[in-house]
Write a protein that holds these residues in place. Structure first.
Motif, PDB file in Angstrom:
ATOM      1  N   MET A 325      36.792  46.654  37.101  1.00 49.29           N
ATOM      2  CA  MET A 325      37.548  47.304  36.007  1.00 49.29           C
ATOM      3  C   MET A 325      39.072  46.702  35.781  1.00 49.29           C
ATOM      4  O   MET A 325      39.484  46.320  34.724  1.00 49.29           O
ATOM      5  N   LEU A 326      39.519  46.491  36.958  1.00 49.37           N
ATOM      6  CA  LEU A 326      40.935  45.866  36.945  1.00 49.37           C
ATOM      7  C   LEU A 326      40.702  44.381  36.629  1.00 49.37           C
ATOM      8  O   LEU A 326      41.651  43.768  35.865  1.00 49.37           O
ATOM      9  N   LYS A 327      39.784  43.744  37.350  1.00 48.51           N
ATOM     10  CA  LYS A 327      39.569  42.391  36.866  1.00 48.51           C
ATOM     11  C   LYS A 327      39.430  42.090  35.139  1.00 48.51           C
ATOM     12  O   LYS A 327      39.865  41.090  34.620  1.00 48.51           O
ATOM     13  N   GLU A 328      38.652  43.200  34.786  1.00 47.31           N
ATOM     14  CA  GLU A 328      38.170  43.293  33.362  1.00 47.31           C
ATOM     15  C   GLU A 328      39.587  43.167  32.455  1.00 47.31           C
ATOM     16  O   GLU A 328      39.663  42.381  31.298  1.00 47.31           O
ATOM     17  N   LYS A 329      40.424  43.780  32.941  1.00 46.00           N
ATOM     18  CA  LYS A 329      41.759  44.004  32.555  1.00 46.00           C
ATOM     19  C   LYS A 329      42.856  42.936  32.764  1.00 46.00           C
ATOM     20  O   LYS A 329      43.981  42.810  32.234  1.00 46.00           O
ATOM     21  N   GLY A 330      42.406  42.078  33.553  1.00 43.82           N
ATOM     22  CA  GLY A 330      43.221  40.747  33.707  1.00 43.82           C
ATOM     23  C   GLY A 330      44.137  40.942  35.130  1.00 43.82           C
ATOM     24  O   GLY A 330      44.854  40.280  35.327  1.00 43.82           O
ATOM     25  N   PHE A 331      43.665  41.644  36.350  1.00 46.47           N
ATOM     26  CA  PHE A 331      44.333  41.742  37.310  1.00 46.47           C
ATOM     27  C   PHE A 331      43.448  41.715  38.641  1.00 46.47           C
ATOM     28  O   PHE A 331      42.343  42.356  38.703  1.00 46.47           O
ATOM     29  N   VAL A 332      43.517  40.889  39.455  1.00 41.48           N
ATOM     30  CA  VAL A 332      42.758  40.771  40.765  1.00 41.48           C
ATOM     31  C   VAL A 332      43.394  41.316  41.901  1.00 41.48           C
ATOM     32  O   VAL A 332      44.585  40.662  42.268  1.00 41.48           O
ATOM     33  N   ILE A 333      42.814  42.289  42.445  1.00 42.43           N
ATOM     34  CA  ILE A 333      43.564  42.825  43.839  1.00 42.43           C
ATOM     35  C   ILE A 333      42.658  42.460  44.937  1.00 42.43           C
ATOM     36  O   ILE A 333      41.699  41.703  45.055  1.00 42.43           O
TER      37      ILE A 333
END
Ligand SMILES: *Cc1c(COP(=O)(O)O)cnc(C)c1O
Length: 371
Positions: A325-333
């Motif tokens: 979900m975060l990757k979809e929003k532009g952030f890779v953790i």
């Protein structure tokens, strides 16, 4: 007209990390590896600037050797080339990268002993004092500066004072901290320090570098336990060839690194970059705390590079889904790696600014499907 390409997502991982569009654009031409435009115009100034970044007080005592490969190759070059055949190494370990130092020593059959303080603790200074006093055969001590497993900053000042007080050599894996955490290797008495292109200098992956004390490096001819990872031989070629690497150098990566060094200088240097990373990290922890996430490390051990958070214990929570979900929003953790602790990590280094952290926190808040 060249256009600057933006990335699909921000890498909040501690290497490779997000680089600036201008660093990436610097790779957009080919270079000759024996021409002076590359060797004297790019490689030599990089070596000089890295020494100046490592010590303001005594740059003339140190030199910098660049080495092909990821950061571990440079760590292996340092350990394999600067520890003599009858020397003995003490490894201070408190995480994956400290353990890797011991693994390299094992693999290269370097006589060594490990002082493991556990992933959540700093090295025990009294114990170190005893170890050095009781074992006179220990010639070298190595430790990780910023342990990327947890984000712990190990206390270089008291450790360096103790190791130098006992008259031993001090080697530091400052891979994830150098360029983002101020230090002066001459003042601390560090003999060798290693880092790589794709951490706090904000270049792209492909080479590492060792900054070493010339007076010791000069004595190490023929010590290397590897042909290609021979620090002394690479140093001699770079000196005599005025920037020439022994084997094919990663030209595009090196040119991008040169641009990254210019950008570090334009930002105001390491102290200013450290302040930005620290502000990123403070905002992150404050915002995560508000959302109900707890840090893995106590605040007094925590550095500005990467922070571990406990995974929520809610039965519906799944890291893979949260990550996607975060990757979809532009952030890779980043997943966690502390033994026995269910956690994930967020890096705060790279071409990442406090407003990016604010955007990240909004993205996290809107991805908490389990809450
Ligand atoms: C990144 C890192 C390394 C090197 O890792 P590579 O994957 O080989 O680049 C070594 N030590 C520390 C502390 C690191 O953060």
């Amino acid at each position: 007209m060249k256009t600057l390409i933006e990335n699909d997502y921000l890498l909040l991982t501690p290497g490779p990390l997000s680089t600036s569009p201008t660093v990436r654009q610097a790779m957009d031409r080919d270079w000759c590896t024996w021409d002076e435009e590359y060797n004297e115009g790019v490689v030599t100034p990089i070596r000089q600037r890295l020494v100046e970044l490592a010590t303001a007080t005594c740059p003339k005592d140190y030199t910098c050797v660049l080495m092909q490969g990821s950061g571990t190759f440079s760590v292996e070059a340092m350990l394999g080339s600067t520890i003599g055949p009858t020397d003995r190494l003490l490894v201070l370990a408190n995480g994956v990268y400290g353990n890797r130092l011991a693994q390299i020593a094992d693999c290269l059959r370097i006589d060594h002993v490990v002082h493991d303080s556990g992933e959540l603790e700093r090295p025990d200074l009294d114990r170190l004092d005893d170890e050095l006093a009781q074992d006179e055969s220990i010639t070298h001590v190595v430790l990780v500066h910023g342990e990327t497993t947890t984000g712990m900053i190990n206390p270089l000042l008291p450790i360096a004072a103790m190791v130098k007080g006992h008259g031993r050599l001090l080697l530091v894996d400052s891979m994830s901290a150098f360029g983002g955490v101020p230090l002066d290797i001459a003042e601390l008495g560090i003999d060798y320090l290693v880092s790589s292109a794709n951490k706090c200098i904000q270049g792209v992956p492909g080479f590492g570098f060792v900054i070493g004390r010339k007076a010791h490096l000069e004595q190490t001819k023929g010590w290397a336990r590897s042909l290609s990872l021979d620090l002394h031989a690479q140093w001699q070629d770079m000196e005599q060839g005025r920037g020439k690497w022994r084997f094919t150098s990663p030209t595009h990566v090196v040119r991008a690194f040169y641009q990254a060094l210019m950008e570090l200088e334009a930002e105001g240097g390491i102290a200013v970059r450290h302040a930005r990373y620290s502000e990123n990290q403070r905002r992150l922890v404050t915002g995560m705390d508000r959302l109900g996430f707890d840090c893995v490390l106590p605040a007094e051990y925590q550095g500005p590079i990467i922070t571990g958070f406990h995974n929520p214990t809610h039965p519906d929570y799944d890291f893979g889904r949260f990550y996607a979900m975060l990757k979809e929003k532009g952030f890779v953790i980043y997943p966690g790696s502390v033994t026995g602790i269910d956690s994930f990590r967020i890096g705060t280094i790279g071409h990442v600014f406090p407003n990016d952290i604010d955007r990240l926190l909004l993205a996290i808040e809107s991805s908490m499907y389990w809450a």
